[in-house]
Write a protein that holds these residues in place. Structure first.
Motif, PDB file in Angstrom:
ATOM      1  N   TYR A  27      -1.682  13.357   8.424  1.00  0.00           N
ATOM      2  CA  TYR A  27      -1.780  12.191   7.545  1.00  0.00           C
ATOM      3  C   TYR A  27      -3.212  12.049   7.055  1.00  0.00           C
ATOM      4  O   TYR A  27      -4.163  12.420   7.758  1.00  0.00           O
ATOM      5  CB  TYR A  27      -1.394  10.913   8.305  1.00  0.00           C
ATOM      6  CG  TYR A  27       0.068  10.821   8.675  1.00  0.00           C
ATOM      7  CD1 TYR A  27       0.952  10.073   7.910  1.00  0.00           C
ATOM      8  CD2 TYR A  27       0.569  11.481   9.789  1.00  0.00           C
ATOM      9  CE1 TYR A  27       2.292   9.975   8.245  1.00  0.00           C
ATOM     10  CE2 TYR A  27       1.905  11.399  10.135  1.00  0.00           C
ATOM     11  CZ  TYR A  27       2.770  10.642   9.359  1.00  0.00           C
ATOM     12  OH  TYR A  27       4.099  10.563   9.689  1.00  0.00           O
ATOM     13  N   GLY A  78      14.365   6.934  10.442  1.00  0.00           N
ATOM     14  CA  GLY A  78      13.763   8.021   9.686  1.00  0.00           C
ATOM     15  C   GLY A  78      12.251   7.967   9.682  1.00  0.00           C
ATOM     16  O   GLY A  78      11.636   6.931   9.969  1.00  0.00           O
ATOM     17  N   CYS A  79      11.637   9.113   9.374  1.00  0.00           N
ATOM     18  CA  CYS A  79      10.184   9.208   9.282  1.00  0.00           C
ATOM     19  C   CYS A  79       9.723   8.709   7.917  1.00  0.00           C
ATOM     20  O   CYS A  79      10.230   9.165   6.887  1.00  0.00           O
ATOM     21  CB  CYS A  79       9.734  10.661   9.473  1.00  0.00           C
ATOM     22  SG  CYS A  79      10.186  11.359  11.066  1.00  0.00           S
ATOM     23  N   GLY A  80       8.772   7.789   7.896  1.00  0.00           N
ATOM     24  CA  GLY A  80       8.281   7.264   6.636  1.00  0.00           C
ATOM     25  C   GLY A  80       7.107   8.055   6.101  1.00  0.00           C
ATOM     26  O   GLY A  80       6.458   8.814   6.822  1.00  0.00           O
ATOM     27  N   GLY A  81       6.828   7.863   4.816  1.00  0.00           N
ATOM     28  CA  GLY A  81       5.692   8.537   4.202  1.00  0.00           C
ATOM     29  C   GLY A  81       4.367   7.891   4.523  1.00  0.00           C
ATOM     30  O   GLY A  81       3.314   8.469   4.251  1.00  0.00           O
ATOM     31  N   ASP A  92      11.575  -3.138   5.831  1.00  0.00           N
ATOM     32  CA  ASP A  92      10.617  -2.210   5.226  1.00  0.00           C
ATOM     33  C   ASP A  92      10.045  -1.203   6.221  1.00  0.00           C
ATOM     34  O   ASP A  92       9.216  -0.365   5.855  1.00  0.00           O
ATOM     35  CB  ASP A  92       9.455  -2.980   4.584  1.00  0.00           C
ATOM     36  CG  ASP A  92       9.890  -3.678   3.297  1.00  0.00           C
ATOM     37  OD1 ASP A  92      10.561  -3.039   2.477  1.00  0.00           O
ATOM     38  OD2 ASP A  92       9.547  -4.861   3.141  1.00  0.00           O
ATOM     39  N   SER A 115      10.786   1.931   8.714  1.00  0.00           N
ATOM     40  CA  SER A 115      11.775   2.971   9.006  1.00  0.00           C
ATOM     41  C   SER A 115      11.729   3.433  10.452  1.00  0.00           C
ATOM     42  O   SER A 115      12.707   4.004  10.956  1.00  0.00           O
ATOM     43  CB  SER A 115      11.568   4.174   8.085  1.00  0.00           C
ATOM     44  OG  SER A 115      10.312   4.787   8.329  1.00  0.00           O
ATOM     45  N   GLU A 167       6.093   3.066  10.865  1.00  0.00           N
ATOM     46  CA  GLU A 167       6.340   3.910   9.705  1.00  0.00           C
ATOM     47  C   GLU A 167       7.208   3.218   8.651  1.00  0.00           C
ATOM     48  O   GLU A 167       8.061   2.397   8.964  1.00  0.00           O
ATOM     49  CB  GLU A 167       7.053   5.201  10.133  1.00  0.00           C
ATOM     50  CG  GLU A 167       6.288   6.041  11.127  1.00  0.00           C
ATOM     51  CD  GLU A 167       6.970   7.368  11.417  1.00  0.00           C
ATOM     52  OE1 GLU A 167       7.254   8.118  10.452  1.00  0.00           O
ATOM     53  OE2 GLU A 167       7.238   7.650  12.601  1.00  0.00           O
ATOM     54  N   GLY A 168       6.997   3.610   7.400  1.00  0.00           N
ATOM     55  CA  GLY A 168       7.814   3.108   6.299  1.00  0.00           C
ATOM     56  C   GLY A 168       7.542   3.891   5.035  1.00  0.00           C
ATOM     57  O   GLY A 168       6.706   4.796   5.004  1.00  0.00           O
ATOM     58  N   ALA A 169       8.252   3.521   3.976  1.00  0.00           N
ATOM     59  CA  ALA A 169       8.162   4.277   2.727  1.00  0.00           C
ATOM     60  C   ALA A 169       7.023   3.815   1.833  1.00  0.00           C
ATOM     61  O   ALA A 169       6.428   4.620   1.108  1.00  0.00           O
ATOM     62  CB  ALA A 169       9.486   4.186   1.972  1.00  0.00           C
ATOM     63  N   LYS A 170       6.720   2.507   1.848  1.00  0.00           N
ATOM     64  CA  LYS A 170       5.750   1.948   0.915  1.00  0.00           C
ATOM     65  C   LYS A 170       4.543   1.386   1.665  1.00  0.00           C
ATOM     66  O   LYS A 170       4.697   0.587   2.584  1.00  0.00           O
ATOM     67  CB  LYS A 170       6.410   0.859   0.067  1.00  0.00           C
ATOM     68  CG  LYS A 170       7.538   1.372  -0.822  1.00  0.00           C
ATOM     69  CD  LYS A 170       8.045   0.305  -1.773  1.00  0.00           C
ATOM     70  CE  LYS A 170       8.778  -0.795  -1.029  1.00  0.00           C
ATOM     71  NZ  LYS A 170       9.396  -1.778  -1.976  1.00  0.00           N
ATOM     72  N   GLN A 182      -1.247   8.094   4.995  1.00  0.00           N
ATOM     73  CA  GLN A 182      -0.148   8.652   4.198  1.00  0.00           C
ATOM     74  C   GLN A 182       0.138  10.082   4.620  1.00  0.00           C
ATOM     75  O   GLN A 182      -0.782  10.881   4.843  1.00  0.00           O
ATOM     76  CB  GLN A 182      -0.514   8.616   2.713  1.00  0.00           C
ATOM     77  CG  GLN A 182       0.591   9.133   1.793  1.00  0.00           C
ATOM     78  CD  GLN A 182       0.252   8.857   0.343  1.00  0.00           C
ATOM     79  OE1 GLN A 182      -0.148   7.751  -0.019  1.00  0.00           O
ATOM     80  NE2 GLN A 182       0.402   9.869  -0.487  1.00  0.00           N
TER      81      GLN A 182
END
Length: 222
Positions: free
Chosen positions: A49, A110-113, A139, A141, A176-179, A211
């Motif tokens: 990251y 799931g793994c977030g970005g 929000d 993950s 972890e999350g997407a945004k 990220q």
């Protein structure tokens, strides 16, 4: 296996890199270092990251079958016989923190970005309620709590190349999350510094959003 992770152990590493050496670090990390590490029996997946607001710049971790992999003869052989390229890059590491961890709890879908990484000098048991509270947030993950393994990380040929002794973290909370903005907002409300201090008696030593920059699975090398 535990939750979002491929195994029950993690090697968590933070590092900066000296000015003018970042491109070489990235080429080495992807071109040699990660494949080499994932060739060690028991190493399952590697993630790197890059900082959005954390310090130092890079956060890397390896998912392993269990924490004993990180003291295995096969892994120590690599640490004590660094390649020429490794010897050229590792002395330029800065602010290195390296912790051998057990996966205490991991929940999510799931793994977030983006991951908010929180390092805390406190007993991981006191932080378990925060894992549950964070995991239900829409929000988020995934949430993982890591605890430092009782065995100390012994000095090796590779560690001696770094300019200062490696730091370490007693407990690490990964959110972890997407945004990025959403992960920051949730983690800094539900797991704000004052809340963490209230539940475990210590404020975080460090926290920051990172990220996802690169991911490699051991199966990809087959």
């Amino acid at each position: 296996m535990t939750g979002l992770f491929r195994g029950d152990g993690v090697l968590a590493i933070w590092n900066g890199i000296a000015a003018g050496k970042e491109d070489e670090f990235l080429h080495w990390h992807v071109g040699q270092h990660l494949p080499e590490r994932l060739s060690v029996p028991g190493f399952l997946r590697a993630r790197r990251y890059v900082s959005l607001d954390g310090d130092p710049r890079y956060f890397n971790f390896y998912e392993v079958r269990d924490v004993n992999v990180l003291t295995s003869p096969a892994y120590l052989e690599r640490l004590n016989n660094p390649t020429d390229w490794t010897q050229a890059v590792v002395p330029h590491f800065t602010q290195t923190s390296r912790t051998l961890c057990n996966v205490v709890a991991s929940k999510g879908h799931g793994c977030g970005g983006v991951v908010e990484a929180v390092r805390i000098d406190a007993d991981h048991q006191d932080l378990l309620p925060l894992v549950d509270a964070l995991a239900v947030e829409p929000d988020i993950s995934g949430v993982t709590l890591l605890s430092r393994h009782v065995a100390a990380s012994s000095a090796t040929s590779e560690s001696r190349m770094r300019s200062a002794p490696d730091g370490s973290s007693r407990t690490i909370l990964l959110i972890e999350g997407a945004k990025a903005d959403a992960v920051r907002e949730v983690s800094r409300l539900v797991a704000a510094d004052d809340i963490i201090e209230r539940v475990c008696g210590a404020k975080p030593q460090a926290r920051g959003a990172y990220q996802l920059d690169f991911l490699l699975d051991a199966a990809d090398l087959q």
